[in-house]
Design an enzyme around this catalytic site. Structure first.
Site, PDB file in Angstrom:
ATOM      1  N   PRO A   2       0.808  -1.214   0.000  1.00 61.86           N
ATOM      2  CG  PRO A   2      -0.627  -1.505   1.784  1.00 61.86           C
ATOM      3  CD  PRO A   2       0.669  -1.968   1.242  1.00 61.86           C
ATOM      4  CD  GLU A   3       4.307   2.698  -3.433  1.00 61.42           C
ATOM      5  OE1 GLU A   3       4.449   3.820  -3.941  1.00 61.42           O
ATOM      6  OE2 GLU A   3       4.889   1.687  -3.836  1.00 61.42           O
ATOM      7  CE  LYS A  61       4.455   5.233   1.275  1.00 65.76           C
ATOM      8  NZ  LYS A  61       5.823   4.708   1.342  1.00 65.76           N
ATOM      9  NE  ARG A 124       4.955  -9.837   2.983  1.00 61.11           N
ATOM     10  CZ  ARG A 124       5.185  -9.422   1.755  1.00 61.11           C
ATOM     11  NH1 ARG A 124       5.759  -8.264   1.564  1.00 61.11           N
ATOM     12  NH2 ARG A 124       4.855 -10.145   0.725  1.00 61.11           N
ATOM     13  NE  ARG A 306      13.634  -0.937   0.259  1.00 61.82           N
ATOM     14  CZ  ARG A 306      12.937  -0.541   1.310  1.00 61.82           C
ATOM     15  NH1 ARG A 306      11.886   0.197   1.127  1.00 61.82           N
ATOM     16  NH2 ARG A 306      13.277  -0.890   2.520  1.00 61.82           N
TER      17      ARG A 306
END
Length: 332
Positions: A2-3, A61, A124, A306
DNA sequence: TAACTAACCTGGGGGC
DNA sequence: TGCCCCCAGGTTAGTT
Protein backbone atom coordinates in the site's frame (compact mmCIF):
# COMPACT_ATOMS: atom_id res chain seq x y z
CA UNK A 1 2.26 -2.84 -1.05
CA UNK A 2 0.00 0.00 0.00
CA UNK A 3 1.26 3.41 -1.06
CA UNK A 4 -0.70 6.66 -1.26
CA UNK A 5 -3.32 5.57 -3.87
CA UNK A 6 -4.02 2.30 -2.08
CA UNK A 7 -4.32 4.01 1.33
CA UNK A 8 -6.60 6.67 -0.15
CA UNK A 9 -8.86 3.97 -1.63
CA UNK A 10 -9.11 2.45 1.85
CA UNK A 11 -9.77 5.85 3.47
CA UNK A 12 -12.48 6.72 0.93
CA UNK A 13 -14.11 3.33 1.48
CA UNK A 14 -14.05 3.59 5.25
CA UNK A 15 -15.06 7.23 5.65
CA UNK A 16 -18.81 6.95 4.87
CA UNK A 17 -19.08 3.69 6.79
CA UNK A 18 -17.44 4.74 10.04
CA UNK A 19 -18.10 8.50 10.30
CA UNK A 20 -20.59 9.04 13.10
CA UNK A 21 -20.36 5.40 14.23
CA UNK A 22 -19.58 4.21 17.76
CA UNK A 23 -16.93 1.62 18.63
CA UNK A 24 -18.76 -0.80 20.91
CA UNK A 25 -16.00 -3.36 21.48
CA UNK A 26 -12.37 -4.07 20.53
CA UNK A 27 -10.64 -7.44 20.13
CA UNK A 28 -6.84 -7.61 19.85
CA UNK A 29 -5.66 -10.99 18.55
CA UNK A 30 -1.99 -10.06 18.08
CA UNK A 31 -0.30 -7.50 20.35
CA UNK A 32 2.44 -6.98 17.73
CA UNK A 33 -0.08 -4.99 15.69
CA UNK A 34 -0.07 -2.42 18.51
CA UNK A 35 3.65 -1.67 18.25
CA UNK A 36 2.93 2.03 17.52
CA UNK A 37 0.55 2.31 20.47
CA UNK A 38 2.12 3.86 23.55
CA UNK A 39 0.91 2.30 26.83
CA UNK A 40 1.33 5.77 28.35
CA UNK A 41 -1.83 6.80 26.47
CA UNK A 42 -3.77 4.03 28.23
CA UNK A 43 -5.04 0.59 27.24
CA UNK A 44 -5.82 0.41 23.51
CA UNK A 45 -9.26 -1.20 23.87
CA UNK A 46 -10.33 0.94 26.84
CA UNK A 47 -9.42 4.12 24.94
CA UNK A 48 -11.63 3.11 22.00
CA UNK A 49 -14.70 1.48 23.50
CA UNK A 50 -17.68 3.84 23.58
CA UNK A 51 -15.98 6.50 21.43
CA UNK A 52 -17.52 7.99 18.29
CA UNK A 53 -15.51 8.09 15.06
CA UNK A 54 -15.70 11.61 13.61
CA UNK A 55 -14.19 11.00 10.17
CA UNK A 56 -11.31 9.43 8.24
CA UNK A 57 -8.17 11.39 7.39
CA UNK A 58 -4.92 10.58 5.63
CA UNK A 59 -1.43 12.00 5.24
CA UNK A 60 0.82 9.99 2.95
CA UNK A 61 0.42 6.36 4.00
CA UNK A 62 -0.91 7.13 7.48
CA UNK A 63 -4.67 6.92 8.16
CA UNK A 64 -6.38 8.28 11.22
CA UNK A 65 -9.86 8.49 12.65
CA UNK A 66 -10.48 11.41 15.07
CA UNK A 67 -12.44 10.31 18.10
CA UNK A 68 -15.23 12.16 19.85
CA UNK A 69 -16.48 11.96 23.44
CA UNK A 70 -14.54 11.65 26.69
CA UNK A 71 -11.23 12.82 25.31
CA UNK A 72 -10.06 13.37 28.87
CA UNK A 73 -7.20 15.55 30.07
CA UNK A 74 -4.95 14.40 27.24
CA UNK A 75 -7.09 16.33 24.73
CA UNK A 76 -8.27 15.21 21.31
CA UNK A 77 -7.27 11.74 20.22
CA UNK A 78 -7.43 9.62 17.08
CA UNK A 79 -7.17 6.00 16.06
CA UNK A 80 -4.05 5.88 13.85
CA UNK A 81 -3.59 3.10 11.29
CA UNK A 82 -0.64 2.23 9.06
CA UNK A 83 -1.00 -0.65 6.61
CA UNK A 84 2.73 -1.34 6.40
CA UNK A 85 3.37 -3.74 3.54
CA UNK A 86 0.49 -6.14 3.85
CA UNK A 87 -2.15 -4.51 6.05
CA UNK A 88 -5.82 -4.57 5.09
CA UNK A 89 -8.82 -2.87 6.70
CA UNK A 90 -11.96 -4.81 5.82
CA UNK A 91 -15.63 -4.06 6.48
CA UNK A 92 -17.39 -7.26 7.50
CA UNK A 93 -20.87 -8.36 8.45
CA UNK A 94 -20.67 -9.99 11.91
CA UNK A 95 -20.43 -13.75 11.77
CA UNK A 96 -20.49 -14.04 7.97
CA UNK A 97 -16.88 -14.90 7.26
CA UNK A 98 -13.54 -15.16 9.01
CA UNK A 99 -10.41 -13.43 7.74
CA UNK A 100 -7.13 -15.28 8.04
CA UNK A 101 -4.29 -13.41 9.77
CA UNK A 102 -6.83 -11.23 11.59
CA UNK A 103 -4.92 -9.07 14.12
CA UNK A 104 -7.50 -6.58 15.44
CA UNK A 105 -11.29 -6.35 15.23
CA UNK A 106 -13.43 -3.28 15.98
CA UNK A 107 -17.13 -3.81 16.65
CA UNK A 108 -18.97 -0.85 15.16
CA UNK A 109 -22.50 0.44 15.64
CA UNK A 110 -23.63 3.00 13.04
CA UNK A 111 -26.90 4.95 13.54
CA UNK A 112 -27.96 4.24 9.93
CA UNK A 113 -25.99 1.21 8.75
CA UNK A 114 -26.33 -0.77 11.95
CA UNK A 115 -23.76 -3.19 13.33
CA UNK A 116 -20.61 -4.31 11.47
CA UNK A 117 -16.98 -5.21 12.02
CA UNK A 118 -13.79 -3.45 10.96
CA UNK A 119 -11.16 -6.18 10.61
CA UNK A 120 -7.47 -5.28 10.58
CA UNK A 121 -5.71 -8.08 8.72
CA UNK A 122 -1.92 -8.08 8.31
CA UNK A 123 0.29 -10.88 7.04
CA UNK A 124 3.76 -9.44 7.74
CA UNK A 125 2.86 -7.33 10.75
CA UNK A 126 4.60 -4.23 9.40
CA UNK A 127 1.31 -2.40 9.85
CA UNK A 128 -0.23 -1.26 13.12
CA UNK A 129 -3.03 0.49 14.96
CA UNK A 130 -2.65 2.94 17.83
CA UNK A 131 -4.58 5.55 19.79
CA UNK A 132 -2.62 8.78 19.66
CA UNK A 133 -3.16 12.36 20.79
CA UNK A 134 -3.80 15.06 18.20
CA UNK A 135 -1.42 18.01 18.10
CA UNK A 136 -1.67 21.31 16.15
CA UNK A 137 -0.18 21.29 12.65
CA UNK A 138 2.92 23.42 12.08
CA UNK A 139 1.35 25.35 9.18
CA UNK A 140 -2.14 25.83 10.65
CA UNK A 141 -3.68 23.91 7.76
CA UNK A 142 -5.87 20.77 8.19
CA UNK A 143 -3.76 17.82 9.32
CA UNK A 144 -4.39 15.79 6.21
CA UNK A 145 -6.83 14.88 3.50
CA UNK A 146 -10.36 14.10 4.70
CA UNK A 147 -12.05 13.80 1.31
CA UNK A 148 -14.46 15.94 -0.59
CA UNK A 149 -17.45 15.02 1.58
CA UNK A 150 -16.02 16.25 4.83
CA UNK A 151 -14.23 19.15 3.22
CA UNK A 152 -17.55 20.45 1.89
CA UNK A 153 -19.14 20.11 5.29
CA UNK A 154 -21.71 17.51 4.22
CA UNK A 155 -20.46 14.56 6.22
CA UNK A 156 -22.50 12.90 8.90
CA UNK A 157 -19.72 13.85 11.29
CA UNK A 158 -19.18 17.34 9.99
CA UNK A 159 -20.86 18.91 13.01
CA UNK A 160 -17.74 18.12 14.97
CA UNK A 161 -14.97 20.32 13.65
CA UNK A 162 -12.37 18.18 15.43
CA UNK A 163 -12.41 15.80 12.44
CA UNK A 164 -11.04 18.26 9.91
CA UNK A 165 -9.37 20.75 12.28
CA UNK A 166 -5.72 21.76 12.03
CA UNK A 167 -4.69 18.74 14.08
CA UNK A 168 -2.56 15.74 13.30
CA UNK A 169 -1.62 12.64 15.35
CA UNK A 170 1.67 13.25 17.13
CA UNK A 171 3.28 10.23 15.45
CA UNK A 172 2.34 11.60 12.01
CA UNK A 173 3.45 15.19 12.66
CA UNK A 174 6.99 14.62 11.35
CA UNK A 175 5.67 13.22 8.05
CA UNK A 176 5.62 15.73 5.18
CA UNK A 177 2.38 16.45 3.34
CA UNK A 178 1.73 14.30 0.28
CA UNK A 179 1.56 15.75 -3.25
CA UNK A 180 -2.22 15.27 -3.49
CA UNK A 181 -2.79 17.28 -0.27
CA UNK A 182 -4.29 20.73 -1.09
CA UNK A 183 -1.93 22.23 1.53
CA UNK A 184 1.20 20.69 -0.07
CA UNK A 185 3.79 23.49 -0.36
CA UNK A 186 5.68 23.11 -3.66
CA UNK A 187 8.21 25.85 -2.91
CA UNK A 188 9.03 24.24 0.43
CA UNK A 189 9.47 20.84 -1.25
CA UNK A 190 11.71 22.21 -4.02
CA UNK A 191 13.88 24.03 -1.48
CA UNK A 192 14.24 20.91 0.68
CA UNK A 193 14.98 18.74 -2.36
CA UNK A 194 17.67 21.16 -3.45
CA UNK A 195 19.44 20.69 -0.11
CA UNK A 196 19.48 16.89 -0.32
CA UNK A 197 22.94 15.55 -1.11
CA UNK A 198 21.61 12.14 -2.05
CA UNK A 199 20.07 10.25 -4.96
CA UNK A 200 16.67 11.38 -6.20
CA UNK A 201 14.93 8.06 -5.48
CA UNK A 202 16.17 8.04 -1.89
CA UNK A 203 14.78 11.58 -1.58
CA UNK A 204 11.40 10.56 -3.03
CA UNK A 205 11.18 7.72 -0.52
CA UNK A 206 12.03 10.07 2.37
CA UNK A 207 8.60 10.58 3.98
CA UNK A 208 9.81 13.68 5.84
CA UNK A 209 10.45 15.35 2.46
CA UNK A 210 7.34 14.22 0.56
CA UNK A 211 5.00 11.50 1.75
CA UNK A 212 2.98 8.75 0.12
CA UNK A 213 5.58 7.56 -2.40
CA UNK A 214 6.90 4.01 -2.14
CA UNK A 215 9.10 1.83 -4.31
CA UNK A 216 6.49 1.22 -7.03
CA UNK A 217 5.47 4.81 -7.72
CA UNK A 218 9.03 6.13 -7.27
CA UNK A 219 10.16 3.84 -10.10
CA UNK A 220 7.17 4.82 -12.24
CA UNK A 221 7.63 8.57 -11.73
CA UNK A 222 11.40 8.39 -12.37
CA UNK A 223 10.80 6.40 -15.57
CA UNK A 224 8.23 8.98 -16.72
CA UNK A 225 10.63 11.85 -15.92
CA UNK A 226 13.59 10.01 -17.55
CA UNK A 227 15.64 10.25 -14.37
CA UNK A 228 18.09 7.66 -13.04
CA UNK A 229 17.49 6.76 -9.39
CA UNK A 230 21.00 7.89 -8.44
CA UNK A 231 20.68 11.33 -10.01
CA UNK A 232 21.75 13.75 -7.23
CA UNK A 233 18.72 15.57 -5.87
CA UNK A 234 20.66 18.80 -5.36
CA UNK A 235 21.71 18.84 -9.03
CA UNK A 236 18.13 18.98 -10.33
CA UNK A 237 17.11 22.32 -11.84
CA UNK A 238 13.79 23.88 -10.80
CA UNK A 239 12.16 23.01 -14.15
CA UNK A 240 13.28 19.37 -13.73
CA UNK A 241 11.94 19.35 -10.16
CA UNK A 242 8.58 20.69 -11.42
CA UNK A 243 8.54 18.09 -14.18
CA UNK A 244 9.26 15.29 -11.71
CA UNK A 245 6.58 16.48 -9.28
CA UNK A 246 4.08 16.63 -12.15
CA UNK A 247 4.93 13.03 -13.10
CA UNK A 248 4.59 11.95 -9.45
CA UNK A 249 1.11 13.51 -9.31
CA UNK A 250 0.16 12.00 -12.66
CA UNK A 251 1.23 8.49 -11.62
CA UNK A 252 -0.46 8.72 -8.21
CA UNK A 253 -3.63 10.19 -9.68
CA UNK A 254 -3.87 7.53 -12.37
CA UNK A 255 -3.28 4.74 -9.87
CA UNK A 256 -5.94 6.22 -7.61
CA UNK A 257 -8.43 6.35 -10.49
CA UNK A 258 -7.77 2.67 -11.18
CA UNK A 259 -8.20 1.62 -7.56
CA UNK A 260 -4.51 1.15 -6.72
CA UNK A 261 -1.91 -1.46 -7.61
CA UNK A 262 -2.38 -5.12 -6.74
CA UNK A 263 0.06 -7.89 -7.57
CA UNK A 264 -1.56 -10.49 -5.35
CA UNK A 265 -3.92 -10.53 -2.38
CA UNK A 266 -1.62 -8.18 -0.42
CA UNK A 267 -3.60 -5.08 -1.30
CA UNK A 268 -7.40 -4.92 -1.44
CA UNK A 269 -9.99 -2.23 -0.74
CA UNK A 270 -12.35 -2.31 2.26
CA UNK A 271 -14.58 -4.81 0.43
CA UNK A 272 -11.68 -7.16 -0.41
CA UNK A 273 -11.48 -6.21 -4.13
CA UNK A 274 -8.14 -5.69 -5.93
CA UNK A 275 -7.05 -2.60 -7.88
CA UNK A 276 -6.16 -2.57 -11.59
CA UNK A 277 -3.11 -0.27 -11.85
CA UNK A 278 -0.63 -3.18 -12.08
CA UNK A 279 -1.76 -3.49 -15.72
CA UNK A 280 -0.62 0.12 -16.33
CA UNK A 281 2.90 -0.12 -14.89
CA UNK A 282 5.65 1.00 -17.27
CA UNK A 283 8.75 0.15 -15.23
CA UNK A 284 8.10 -1.52 -11.86
CA UNK A 285 8.28 -5.30 -12.18
CA UNK A 286 8.74 -5.02 -15.96
CA UNK A 287 12.40 -6.14 -16.10
CA UNK A 288 13.22 -7.93 -19.37
CA UNK A 289 10.26 -6.38 -21.16
CA UNK A 290 10.82 -3.64 -23.77
CA UNK A 291 10.67 -0.05 -22.57
CA UNK A 292 7.28 1.33 -23.75
CA UNK A 293 9.14 4.44 -24.95
CA UNK A 294 12.26 3.19 -26.75
CA UNK A 295 12.04 -0.62 -26.79
CA UNK A 296 15.26 -1.20 -24.81
CA UNK A 297 14.85 -4.09 -22.33
CA UNK A 298 14.08 -2.76 -18.85
CA UNK A 299 16.39 -3.81 -16.03
CA UNK A 300 16.13 -4.36 -12.30
CA UNK A 301 18.96 -3.23 -10.04
CA UNK A 302 19.55 -3.66 -6.31
CA UNK A 303 18.87 -0.46 -4.40
CA UNK A 304 18.54 0.19 -0.65
CA UNK A 305 17.96 -3.48 0.24
CA UNK A 306 15.21 -3.63 -2.40
CA UNK A 307 15.04 -3.16 -6.15
CA UNK A 308 14.86 -0.40 -8.73
CA UNK A 309 13.38 -0.84 -12.19
CA UNK A 310 14.48 1.39 -15.03
CA UNK A 311 15.26 1.76 -18.73
CA UNK A 312 19.06 1.88 -19.15
CA UNK A 313 18.67 4.04 -22.26
CA UNK A 314 16.02 6.57 -21.18
CA UNK A 315 17.35 6.82 -17.63
CA UNK A 316 21.10 7.23 -17.98
CA UNK A 317 23.24 6.89 -14.87
CA UNK A 318 24.46 10.40 -13.91
CA UNK A 319 28.07 11.26 -14.59
CA UNK A 320 30.24 11.83 -11.57
CA UNK A 321 30.57 15.55 -10.77
CA UNK A 322 33.63 17.15 -12.25
CA UNK A 323 36.45 17.20 -9.75
CA UNK A 324 37.39 20.62 -8.44
CA UNK A 325 40.76 21.57 -9.94
CA UNK A 326 43.51 21.33 -7.36
CA UNK A 327 44.97 24.68 -6.37
CA UNK A 328 48.21 25.46 -8.14
CA UNK A 329 51.27 24.64 -6.03
CA UNK A 330 53.01 27.67 -4.63
CA UNK A 331 55.80 28.93 -6.82
CA UNK A 332 59.20 28.00 -5.54
C1' DT B 1 23.45 17.05 11.49
C1' DA B 2 22.88 14.41 7.49
C1' DA B 3 23.31 10.22 5.15
C1' DC B 4 23.13 5.56 5.26
C1' DT B 5 22.29 0.58 6.95
C1' DA B 6 20.04 -3.11 9.14
C1' DA B 7 16.30 -5.15 11.44
C1' DC B 8 11.62 -6.12 11.90
C1' DC B 9 8.14 -9.71 9.84
C1' DT B 10 5.87 -13.92 7.32
C1' DG B 11 3.56 -16.34 3.29
C1' DG B 12 4.70 -17.85 -1.12
C1' DG B 13 7.65 -19.71 -4.49
C1' DG B 14 11.70 -22.02 -6.21
C1' DG B 15 15.31 -25.42 -5.69
C1' DC B 16 16.74 -29.72 -4.08
C1' DT C 1 6.19 -34.50 -0.50
C1' DG C 2 8.77 -31.88 2.63
C1' DC C 3 12.38 -28.94 3.95
C1' DC C 4 15.18 -24.87 3.45
C1' DC C 5 16.22 -20.46 1.71
C1' DC C 6 15.20 -16.21 -0.52
C1' DC C 7 12.18 -12.44 -1.69
C1' DA C 8 8.98 -8.57 -1.15
C1' DG C 9 9.49 -3.29 1.24
C1' DG C 10 7.71 0.91 4.97
C1' DT C 11 9.47 2.57 8.97
C1' DT C 12 12.74 3.57 12.42
C1' DA C 13 16.59 2.86 15.60
C1' DG C 14 21.25 2.69 15.35
C1' DT C 15 25.65 3.63 13.04
C1' DT C 16 28.90 6.20 10.27
Amino acid sequence: MPELPEVEVVRAGLSPAVSGAVITAVEVFDERSLKRHSPLEGAFDALLEGRTILGAGRRGKFLWFPLGDSAGPAGAQALVTHLGMSGQVLLRTPGVEEDGLLRIRLHIEHPVQGEFWVNFVDQRIFGSMAVDRLVPTADGQPGGYFGEVLASGASAASDDSAASAALVPSQVAHIARDPLDPAFDEALFFAALGRKRTGIKRALLDQTLISGIGNIYADEALWAARLHYEHPADRLTRPRMRELLAEVRLVLGKALAEGGTSFDAQYVNVNGASGCFSHSLNAYGQQGKPCPRCGTPLVREAFMNRSSHLCPRCQRRPRAPRATPAPAPPAT
